[in-house]
Design a protein around this motif. Structure first.
Motif, mmCIF file in Angstrom:
data_model
loop_
_atom_site.group_PDB
_atom_site.id
_atom_site.type_symbol
_atom_site.label_atom_id
_atom_site.label_comp_id
_atom_site.label_asym_id
_atom_site.label_seq_id
_atom_site.Cartn_x
_atom_site.Cartn_y
_atom_site.Cartn_z
ATOM 1 N N UNK A 39 15.131 27.154 38.132
ATOM 2 C CA UNK A 39 15.020 26.391 39.365
ATOM 3 C C UNK A 39 14.343 27.236 40.434
ATOM 4 N N UNK A 40 13.369 26.640 41.142
ATOM 5 C CA UNK A 40 12.623 27.344 42.182
ATOM 6 C C UNK A 40 12.773 26.600 43.502
ATOM 7 N N UNK A 72 14.446 31.869 45.018
ATOM 8 C CA UNK A 72 14.065 31.460 46.367
ATOM 9 C C UNK A 72 12.933 32.351 46.858
ATOM 10 N N UNK A 73 11.860 31.728 47.338
ATOM 11 C CA UNK A 73 10.741 32.477 47.916
ATOM 12 C C UNK A 73 10.144 31.671 49.048
ATOM 13 N N UNK A 77 14.322 36.186 46.204
ATOM 14 C CA UNK A 77 15.717 36.479 45.887
ATOM 15 C C UNK A 77 16.176 35.480 44.824
ATOM 16 N N UNK A 78 17.272 35.813 44.159
ATOM 17 C CA UNK A 78 17.851 34.931 43.153
ATOM 18 C C UNK A 78 19.311 34.699 43.511
ATOM 19 N N UNK A 79 19.673 33.423 43.664
ATOM 20 C CA UNK A 79 21.055 33.033 43.950
ATOM 21 C C UNK A 79 21.511 32.108 42.829
ATOM 22 N N UNK A 96 19.415 37.820 51.698
ATOM 23 C CA UNK A 96 18.898 38.635 50.603
ATOM 24 C C UNK A 96 19.913 39.685 50.166
ATOM 25 N N UNK A 97 20.626 40.266 51.127
ATOM 26 C CA UNK A 97 21.617 41.296 50.795
ATOM 27 C C UNK A 97 22.778 40.738 49.968
ATOM 28 N N UNK A 98 23.009 39.442 50.095
ATOM 29 C CA UNK A 98 24.096 38.805 49.342
ATOM 30 C C UNK A 98 23.607 38.160 48.049
ATOM 31 N N UNK A 99 22.326 38.317 47.747
ATOM 32 C CA UNK A 99 21.756 37.674 46.558
ATOM 33 C C UNK A 99 22.207 38.378 45.283
ATOM 34 N N UNK A 100 22.081 37.669 44.171
ATOM 35 C CA UNK A 100 22.394 38.254 42.864
ATOM 36 C C UNK A 100 21.294 39.200 42.403
ATOM 37 N N UNK A 101 20.050 38.826 42.734
ATOM 38 C CA UNK A 101 18.885 39.634 42.377
ATOM 39 C C UNK A 101 17.828 39.477 43.458
#
Length: 286
Positions: free
Chosen positions: A224-225, A197-198, A190-192, A235-240
Motif C-alpha cells: 500500500x502506498x 508514505x512519501x 516512512x513505513x507505518x 517519521x520518528x514513530x515509523x516502523x521503517x
C-alpha cells in the motif's frame, strides 16, 4: 586512465575539457542536470531521465540541445570509452555563453552548453550501507520554490550534507512548515504498518525517477502506498524509513535525529524494495 568527457560535440581527455567563463551555468547556476546509473555496463532508467531533462529545460526556457536518441548514443559511447561497468553518468545542460554577464535571459535559440562525464563506482548495487542502514538529521528547508526543476543550484543541499557530516551521521532530511520535503539528494519515505508514505508530487520536491519506479514496483508487489506529507515526529514513530535516488537506489534509514527506528536494522519493506528495484532495473537496462 584519463577519463574521456563530452563537451559540446567533442569527446576529450578530461584535462582538455573547458567551457567559457561567461557560461551562465557558471555565473548564474542557469542550468539543469541528470545523473543516470550504470549497472553491468548498461543504463538504468535512461528514458525517465531524458524525459525529466526535457521538462526541466522547458521550465527554464532553455533549448533542448539534441534528440533523445543522440543523447543515448553519447551516454553509451562514454560508458564504452571509459570502460564503466558500474557507476554513473553526469549530464549538465546550461543556457550557454551568449555574451557578457547579464541578468536578462538571452534569446531562446542561444546554443546551450552540454557536458557529460562518467564516474566509476564498482559494486554500486552492493553498498555496505544497504545492510546497516543510514542515519539522518533534520534541517530547515530554505531552498527556492521550484524544487521540481533539477537545476544545478545545489549549494544548500551540499551544506545540508556537511551539516550531517558534522553531526556524525550520513545525510539530512529537509523540513518546511513542520513537514518533510525530501533529502539533500533523494526522496524520503516512512513505513507505518503495511503502508509506505512519501510526499506527494508538487513544486516542493524533485519528481524522482527512482521514486516513480519504486512506487510502481511497490504497488505491483501489493504494497500500500500513500502519497502525502509527513512530519519528522511521525517519521520518528515509523516502523521503517528509507530514501531513493539514482545513485543509492533504495537505502534504509535506521535513525532520525538520534532516535532509532524499529530494532535499528534495515526493515523488511525497504530491503525487499531494494531487491526488486535492482532486479527489475537490471532486466530493463539499455
Amino acid at each position: 586512465m584519463t577519463r574521456t568527457v563530452y563537451v559540446n560535440g567533442d569527446y576529450l581527455p578530461e584535462h582538455e575539457a573547458k567551457v567559457s567563463v561567461f557560461d551562465r551555468g557558471f555565473l548564474m547556476a542557469d542550468g539543469v542536470y541528470e545523473v543516470t546509473s550504470v549497472l553491468g555496463g548498461k543504463l538504468i532508467d535512461f528514458e525517465g531521465h531524458a524525459k525529466r531533462l526535457e521538462r526541466s529545460l522547458h521550465e527554464l526556457q532553455i533549448r533542448k540541445p539534441m534528440e533523445d536518441a543522440a543523447l543515448l548514443e553519447i551516454h553509451r559511447e562514454l560508458v564504452a570509452r571509459n570502460e564503466i561497468e558500474d557507476g554513473m553518468i553526469y549530464l549538465q545542460v546550461t543556457r550557454g555563453a551568449p555574451g557578457d554577464r547579464d541578468f536578462a535571459f538571452p534569446p531562446a535559440e542561444t546554443e546551450p552548453t552540454v557536458v557529460l562525464f562518467t564516474q566509476a563506482k564498482p559494486g554500486l548495487a552492493e553498498s555496505p550501507a544497504a545492510k546497516t542502514g543510514i542515519r539522518i538529521i533534520s534541517i530547515p528547508d530554505i531552498r527556492w520554490g521550484r524544487r521540481d526543476i533539477k537545476t544545478v543550484q545545489l549549494l544548500y543541499p551540499s551544506m545540508g550534507k556537511m551539516m550531517a557530516k558534522a553531526a556524525g551521521v550520513d545525510d539530512a532530511w529537509m523540513v518546511e512548515d513542520d513537514h518533510v520535503t525530501e533529502g539533500t539528494s533523494n526522496n524520503a519515505y516512512i513505513v507505518k504498518g503495511n503502508t509506505i508514505v512519501t510526499r506527494h508530487l508538487g513544486t516542493e520536491i524533485l519528481h524522482g525517477i527512482t521514486r516513480a519506479a519504486v512506487l510502481r514496483f511497490a504497488q505491483e508487489a501489493q504494497m500500500k502506498v500513500e502519497e502525502r506529507a509527513f512530519t519528522i515526529e511521525e517519521a520518528k514513530q515509523a516502523d521503517e524509513a528509507f530514501i531513493t535516488s539514482a545513485s543509492t537506489f533504495v537505502m534504509p534509514v535506521v535513525e532520525i535525529d538520534g532516535m532509532t527506528l524499529g530494532d535499528g536494522a534495515p526493515g523488511p519493506v525497504a530491503s525487499r524494495l531494494r531487491e526488486i528495484y535492482i532486479e527489475e532495473s537490471r532486466r530493463a537496462a539499455l
